[in-house]
Design a protein around this motif. Sequence first.
Motif, mmCIF file in Angstrom:
data_model
loop_
_atom_site.group_PDB
_atom_site.id
_atom_site.type_symbol
_atom_site.label_atom_id
_atom_site.label_comp_id
_atom_site.label_asym_id
_atom_site.label_seq_id
_atom_site.Cartn_x
_atom_site.Cartn_y
_atom_site.Cartn_z
ATOM 1 N N SER A 127 93.235 153.808 7.544
ATOM 2 C CA SER A 127 93.331 153.134 8.844
ATOM 3 C C SER A 127 93.147 154.131 9.982
ATOM 4 N N ALA A 128 93.750 155.312 9.838
ATOM 5 C CA ALA A 128 93.592 156.351 10.864
ATOM 6 C C ALA A 128 92.135 156.785 10.982
ATOM 7 N N GLN A 129 91.460 156.910 9.852
ATOM 8 C CA GLN A 129 90.042 157.290 9.876
ATOM 9 C C GLN A 129 89.205 156.205 10.550
ATOM 10 N N ASN A 130 89.493 154.946 10.232
ATOM 11 C CA ASN A 130 88.757 153.851 10.866
ATOM 12 C C ASN A 130 88.994 153.821 12.375
ATOM 13 N N ILE A 131 90.251 154.003 12.798
ATOM 14 C CA ILE A 131 90.564 153.986 14.231
ATOM 15 C C ILE A 131 89.886 155.162 14.941
ATOM 16 N N ALA A 132 89.871 156.328 14.293
ATOM 17 C CA ALA A 132 89.236 157.501 14.901
ATOM 18 C C ALA A 132 87.737 157.290 15.089
ATOM 19 N N ASN A 133 87.127 156.460 14.254
ATOM 20 C CA ASN A 133 85.689 156.215 14.345
ATOM 21 C C ASN A 133 85.364 154.875 14.989
ATOM 22 N N ALA A 134 86.292 154.327 15.742
ATOM 23 C CA ALA A 134 86.093 153.010 16.340
ATOM 24 C C ALA A 134 84.919 152.969 17.318
ATOM 25 N N ASP A 135 84.578 154.095 17.933
ATOM 26 C CA ASP A 135 83.465 154.131 18.886
ATOM 27 C C ASP A 135 82.224 154.817 18.327
ATOM 28 N N THR A 136 82.235 155.161 17.053
ATOM 29 C CA THR A 136 81.088 155.837 16.443
ATOM 30 C C THR A 136 80.016 154.806 16.113
ATOM 31 N N PRO A 137 78.830 154.937 16.699
ATOM 32 C CA PRO A 137 77.751 153.983 16.412
ATOM 33 C C PRO A 137 77.377 154.013 14.921
ATOM 34 N N TYR B 274 79.167 153.229 12.364
ATOM 35 C CA TYR B 274 80.263 153.452 11.406
ATOM 36 C C TYR B 274 80.722 152.117 10.835
ATOM 37 N N ARG B 275 80.874 152.070 9.522
ATOM 38 C CA ARG B 275 81.366 150.870 8.852
ATOM 39 C C ARG B 275 82.816 151.085 8.447
ATOM 40 N N ALA B 276 83.683 150.177 8.831
ATOM 41 C CA ALA B 276 85.105 150.270 8.488
ATOM 42 C C ALA B 276 85.273 150.208 6.977
ATOM 43 N N ARG B 277 86.278 150.936 6.482
ATOM 44 C CA ARG B 277 86.582 150.945 5.051
ATOM 45 C C ARG B 277 87.985 150.387 4.863
ATOM 46 N N GLU B 278 88.234 149.812 3.691
ATOM 47 C CA GLU B 278 89.553 149.265 3.406
ATOM 48 C C GLU B 278 89.929 149.561 1.963
ATOM 49 N N LYS C 198 82.973 144.092 4.818
ATOM 50 C CA LYS C 198 81.817 143.262 5.158
ATOM 51 C C LYS C 198 82.203 142.339 6.310
ATOM 52 N N THR C 199 82.051 142.841 7.531
ATOM 53 C CA THR C 199 82.395 142.051 8.704
ATOM 54 C C THR C 199 81.235 142.064 9.687
ATOM 55 N N VAL C 200 81.393 141.294 10.728
ATOM 56 C CA VAL C 200 80.388 141.246 11.783
ATOM 57 C C VAL C 200 80.359 142.587 12.506
ATOM 58 N N LEU C 201 79.176 143.069 12.795
ATOM 59 C CA LEU C 201 79.024 144.356 13.462
ATOM 60 C C LEU C 201 78.952 144.191 14.967
ATOM 61 N N ASP C 202 79.426 145.202 15.679
ATOM 62 C CA ASP C 202 79.242 145.267 17.118
ATOM 63 C C ASP C 202 77.769 145.554 17.390
ATOM 64 N N PRO C 203 77.336 145.420 18.640
ATOM 65 C CA PRO C 203 75.935 145.721 18.949
ATOM 66 C C PRO C 203 75.521 147.154 18.585
ATOM 67 N N ASN C 204 76.484 148.099 18.548
ATOM 68 C CA ASN C 204 76.144 149.475 18.182
ATOM 69 C C ASN C 204 76.226 149.719 16.669
ATOM 70 N N GLY C 205 76.470 148.658 15.873
ATOM 71 C CA GLY C 205 76.518 148.783 14.424
ATOM 72 C C GLY C 205 77.869 149.161 13.861
ATOM 73 N N ASN C 206 78.900 149.207 14.706
ATOM 74 C CA ASN C 206 80.243 149.577 14.265
ATOM 75 C C ASN C 206 80.995 148.318 13.822
ATOM 76 N N SER C 207 81.785 148.427 12.738
ATOM 77 C CA SER C 207 82.507 147.248 12.243
ATOM 78 C C SER C 207 84.027 147.393 12.314
ATOM 79 N N VAL C 208 84.541 148.362 13.081
ATOM 80 C CA VAL C 208 85.986 148.587 13.171
ATOM 81 C C VAL C 208 86.607 147.613 14.163
#
Length: 124
Positions: free
Chosen positions: A25-35, A37-41, A78-88
Motif C-alpha cells: 500500500s505504501a508503494q502504491n501511494i508513493a507512486n500515485a502520481d507516476t504516469p 504506474y499500475r497499482a498492485r494488491e 485491473k481497474t480503470v486508468l487515469d488519463p496518465n495511465g495510473n491506476s492508484v
Amino acid sequence: MFQNLDIFRTAMAMAKHAGNQQALSAQNIANADTPGYRAREMPKFQDTLRGSLIDQKATRSTHLHGQSGRGADGSVVKTVLDPNGNSVSLEEEMVKAVDAKRHHDKALAIYRSSLTVLRTSLGR
C-alpha cells in the motif's frame, strides 16, 4: 501434548501478510502520481495460507522445485486508468492500509492469547 503448535505459525503468517500488505500500500501511494504506474494488491490471507503450513519454502530458485520463500508478491490491479495511465486510488489504498493494521493487531492478539494459554497450562 505440545508437538503441533500451528496457532503460533498461523499468527506469524498473518502478521507477515499484514506487513507485506502495508508495504505494498505504501508503494502504491508513493507512486500515485507516476504516469503509467499500475497499482498492485496482495492476495487474501486465506489464499496465501492454504498449504503454506504443510509445504516447505524455498530459499533460492533451484531449491524445492522453485517455490519462493519470500512473502507473496502483489498482483496488478485491473481497474480503470487515469488519463496518465495510473491506476492508484488513494482512497482504496488508505482502506487497505487500515485493514492491514487491523489484521496485524489481530495476529498479535492471537499470539498473546495463545502464549497465555500455553503458560497457564505449564503452570507458569
